[in-house]
Design an enzyme around this catalytic site. Structure first.
Site, PDB file in Angstrom:
ATOM      1  N   HIS A 158      45.366  20.491  44.128  1.00 45.32           N
ATOM      2  CA  HIS A 158      44.174  20.687  43.295  1.00 45.32           C
ATOM      3  C   HIS A 158      44.065  19.671  42.148  1.00 45.32           C
ATOM      4  O   HIS A 158      43.024  19.040  41.964  1.00 45.32           O
ATOM      5  CB  HIS A 158      44.167  22.097  42.693  1.00 45.32           C
ATOM      6  CG  HIS A 158      44.254  23.188  43.712  1.00 45.32           C
ATOM      7  ND1 HIS A 158      43.521  23.165  44.880  1.00 45.32           N
ATOM      8  CD2 HIS A 158      44.963  24.333  43.746  1.00 45.32           C
ATOM      9  CE1 HIS A 158      43.792  24.252  45.574  1.00 45.32           C
ATOM     10  NE2 HIS A 158      44.672  24.975  44.916  1.00 45.32           N
ATOM     11  N   LYS A 192      51.145  29.345  35.103  1.00 40.77           N
ATOM     12  CA  LYS A 192      50.826  30.750  35.345  1.00 40.77           C
ATOM     13  C   LYS A 192      51.173  31.575  34.113  1.00 40.77           C
ATOM     14  O   LYS A 192      52.028  31.192  33.325  1.00 40.77           O
ATOM     15  CB  LYS A 192      51.614  31.265  36.543  1.00 40.77           C
ATOM     16  CG  LYS A 192      51.280  30.503  37.802  1.00 40.77           C
ATOM     17  CD  LYS A 192      51.421  31.359  39.023  1.00 40.77           C
ATOM     18  CE  LYS A 192      50.783  30.702  40.229  1.00 40.77           C
ATOM     19  NZ  LYS A 192      49.328  30.798  40.248  1.00 40.77           N
TER      20      LYS A 192
END
Ligand code: NAD
Length: 484
Positions: A240, A331
């Site tokens: 990504h 995260k």
């Protein structure tokens, strides 16, 4: 504004893994939304195919439940839901065996576009490709859609490319990176190449540096064993963030055509310098306030997998020499925010004196949430005596500017699946791109493995490890805040 619908010829779409999480949450809702948007011809067949023993009606009942949950706005229209479900069917198939394949082949029409969506674990990709061909389903109009992860490293990506190439031509293989289906990512290309304003400034002479941030609030729950083998570098950076970097940095392609765009992206990846060890920060979240940390979640008390990465990359070419690209993703961070910030240089001289304040322009491209583009410009602070300067955003919020019918951006999967059906590969990764991206990340990962590198701890709900701030501060720069 009236949107222009590009016609689509009738097609059959088989979703391998049609009972899985991705099919439930993304693929079927995306198909349903496009169906409701009138973008389908009448004659379309969607077949779920997976291990579970179900018949058409049993699958339709499941699909109806998923659509109510994941496309509640549209599925409230019962007539539309029924019409959609009448085009949906199911065949139990064993990917690695013989079961179900003749039945599947018998359900497909001759001579029309056929798309096979591989929404199963990557270890099954080869088996599926082989059986599609062996059962006579690989016509010239056949396309396969391959989910991430595409390999674990360069060697496995090469092997997978070779396996798929044994059954399909490159123009039939659609490697999905759903970031490329996001409306703002495509808008990034429109802004760059549809305007005169930005492109002349889009180089190291005027751009100080570029920041790409993909911050997530979610942890790794539900994907523990995969993630602990992958980590943020393989899961996010290699695909990504790399794709975003390519679109930001690439030269203008001669036309918006699959190979023209992908050739330019590939040149960017190949021009990336190896990353120096002191230009990378790895992090791993630790629990606070009774929340479990990364190691508890994955059940591996000695795990040295990173759930956070910040790095400084350099592109050695004429346009970007001397302009660093700072990438970070993690995260359990403070907010969910994906944004690219193009940080322009200061004006060369302030005519207003040192006290007026000096401000550099920032072009922010927000991918999620609140997709849009903002340009920070400097103006005079209103009402003040003298000349004090202040920053204001020139906000290009697409939804507001384009009217109420454009308030909701289509989900990336909607756009991408329709591109598969239309045969447009522009927003899909080519095999050589994926391999080049692995060739860049492999040595970084190998370096950690050989040195026994341990990620820096950071608190859940923070902006990441302190060393990531230092990475910037050492260069006299700061990260833009992570804002929801
Ligand atoms: P999942 O485990 O929820 O579903 C797997 C599906 O594959 C099920 O329908 C199962 O029946 C089927 N299946 C497994 N083995 C089979 C076999 N031998 N024969 C036939 N069918 C078999 O997985 P998922 O989360 O839906 O992910 C699917 C793919 O998409 C994976 O490659 C994953 O990496 C990728 N992906 C998923 C997400 C996500 O959000 N779930 C996001 C990005 C990529």
């Amino acid at each position: 504004m009236v949107s222009r619908v590009i016609p689509v010829e009738p097609f059959d779409l088989v979703v391998f893994g049609g009972t899985g999480d991705l099919a439930q949450r993304k693929i079927l809702p995306a198909l349903f939304r496009r169906f409701c948007g009138g973008q389908w011809p009448e004659d379309v067949l969607v077949l779920g195919a997976a291990r579970k023993k179900l018949d058409d009606d049993g699958y339709r009942a499941l699909v109806a439940g998923w659509l109510k949950e994941h496309a509640p706005d549209r599925s409230a229209d019962c007539a539309a839901l029924d019409r959609f479900l009448s085009r949906v069917g199911y065949v139990p198939v064993e990917a690695q065996g013989d079961e179900g394949w003749p039945e599947l082949a018998a359900r497909l029409s001759r001579d029309r576009v056929r798309a096979f969506y591989f929404s199963v674990g990557p270890r099954l990709f080869g088996a599926l490709a082989e059986r599609i061909e062996a059962h006579g389903m690989a016509s010239d109009k056949t396309r396969i859609v391959v989910e991430k992860p595409f390999g674990h490293d360069l060697e496995s990506a090469r092997a997978l490319n070779a396996t798929l190439a044994g059954h399909f031509r490159e123009r039939q293989i659609y490697r999905i990176d759903h970031y490329l289906g996001k409306e703002t990512v495509q808008n990034l290309m429109a802004v760059r190449f549809g305007n005169m304003l930005f492109e002349p400034l889009w180089n190291s002479q005027y751009v100080d540096h570029i920041q790409i941030t993909v911050a997530e609030t979610v942890g790794v729950d539900g994907r523990e064993s995969y993630y602990d083998r992958a980590g943020a570098m393989r899961d996010m950076v290699q695909n990504h963030l790399m794709q975003l970097l390519c679109l930001i940095a690439m030269e203008p392609p001669a036309k918006f055509d699959p190979d023209a765009v992908r050739d330019e992206k590939l040149k960017v990846i190949r021009a990336l310098d190896p990353v120096l060890p002191h230009h990378i920060v790895r992090g791993q979240y630790v629990g606070v306030d009774g929340q479990p940390g990364y190691r508890e979640v994955v059940g591996n008390p000695r795990s040295s997998t990173e759930s956070y990465i910040a790095l400084r990359a350099h592109i050695s070419n004429w346009r970007w020499a001397g302009t660093p690209f700072y990438l970070r993703t993690g995260k359990r961070l403070v907010a969910r925010s994906s944004v690219i910030n193009v940080m322009f240089k200061d004006a060369p001289h302030s005519i207003f004196g040192a006290d007026a304040g000096r401000h550099a322009n920032v072009l922010s491209i927000r991918l999620q949430p609140n997709e849009g583009i903002t340009l920070k410009v400097t103006i005079k602070e209103p009402g003040q005596g003298g000349m004090r300067l202040v920053d204001v955003p020139l906000d290009m919020s697409f939804a507001e500017a384009l009217g109420p019918e454009n308030q909701v951006s289509p989900d990336a999967y909607e756009r991408l699946i329709m591109d598969v059906v239309r045969g447009n590969q522009t927003l899909f990764m080519r095999g050589d791109e994926v391999e080049a991206a692995w060739a860049w990340t492999d040595p970084i990962i190998a370096g950690w493995e050989s040195s026994g590198d341990v990620p820096k701890p950071y608190d859940c709900g923070s902006t990441g490890p302190g060393d990531a701030e230092l990475l910037m501060k050492r260069d006299g720069r700061n990260w833009q805040g992570i804002k929801p």
